[in-house]
Enzyme design. Sequence first.
Site, short mmCIF file in Angstrom:
data_model
loop_
_atom_site.label_atom_id
_atom_site.label_comp_id
_atom_site.label_asym_id
_atom_site.label_seq_id
_atom_site.Cartn_x
_atom_site.Cartn_y
_atom_site.Cartn_z
N HIS A 121 0.83 -1.20 0.00
CA HIS A 121 0.00 0.00 0.00
C HIS A 121 0.87 1.26 0.00
O HIS A 121 1.94 1.31 0.63
CB HIS A 121 -0.90 0.03 1.24
CG HIS A 121 -2.13 -0.80 1.11
ND1 HIS A 121 -3.07 -0.58 0.11
CD2 HIS A 121 -2.60 -1.85 1.85
CE1 HIS A 121 -4.06 -1.46 0.25
NE2 HIS A 121 -3.79 -2.24 1.28
N CYS A 163 -0.07 2.58 -4.64
CA CYS A 163 -0.87 3.76 -4.94
C CYS A 163 -0.09 5.03 -4.63
O CYS A 163 0.78 5.04 -3.75
CB CYS A 163 -2.15 3.74 -4.12
SG CYS A 163 -3.25 2.35 -4.46
#
Length: 366
Positions: free
Chosen positions: A162, A218
């Site tokens: 992440h 991301c």
Amino acid sequence: MYPPPMLVDCSNCRTPLQLPPGARSIRCALCHAVTHVADPRSVPPQPPSSVPPPPNWNAPSPYSGAPPGPPPNAHGRKKAVIVGISYRYSRHELKGCINDAKCMRYLLINKFKFPESSILMLTEEETDPYRIPNKHNMRMAMFWLVQGCQPGDSLVFHYSGHGSQQRNYNGDEADGYDETLCPLDFETQGMIVDDEINAALVRPLPRGVKLHALIDACHSGTVLDLPFLCRMNRSGQYVWEDHRPRSGVWKGSNGGEVISFSGCDDHQTSADTSALSKITSTGAMTFCFIQAIERGHGATYGSVLNSMRTAIRNVGNNGGSIGGDVVTSLVSMLLTGGSVTGGGLRQEPQLTACEPFDVYTKPFSL
């Protein structure tokens, strides 16, 4: 009056440290060990020398459990840190990140001839507690990667997990946000901010050292805080954007070459998907990077970036598979297990660097 500054070796990693006048101890920035000196006035002055002492390659690594670096050969050393975080059993769980780590390790060993002993893996599958991808271990792995680097060395930092953003308050981000990586324990220990990543991996690198970062996360476009971003359109035309902070602080290296491939732009999200391999989940960016290399599109940085963008765009447009060839065989050989539904992918891999260059003529190599 105090004597002039003198050099002392770190008591743990033997890195030469400059002792401030009158100080009786100093903390090493690499391994954080504190070295004590009995009395600076009783230590004989060091002879002047313009050549720093060679690093002690047999000294214990500041990163527990990491292999000590071998002496550099004529072509330099190759070292890599590979981080894959699945956030297993949490609401943040990802399916493809450990697969990404395994595939990247295989590629570095078999395609780019990285020694197995010089690749440091941080995933939840590791049994060594120092190789679990928590915040402390990730920080120490970054220190280990750049420790003792010399001209000719080739370093790789790969992260699959992440990524996020947080508000920037010192005015050094064009969009007003710092980009971050999320360690396994980020909910309790916090994220690793791009300013810290830049300070740990980028700024220490001397001339002649090359670092490639591959960030499959991301909001990862400028997560190394490099000064220049290559903005490429769908026709392959590109222009370099200047991302140097208005404060004037230099975010580049100390002469080394640093180039980062990121899974998407700062405002975009990445995906882990089975639409690419049709076998198991992988990060879209990692899969497309490996495919570009295995299909012979790795001649220049421009050809790698174009191949990655085209592959992701094709899946995003029509849901088709871009697997096959060596890559699907590689994934099939390494991996088994679950997958997730691969919907349209809305991400554009990015390239950032310390200095602008012609992406279509500069040869790519790790």
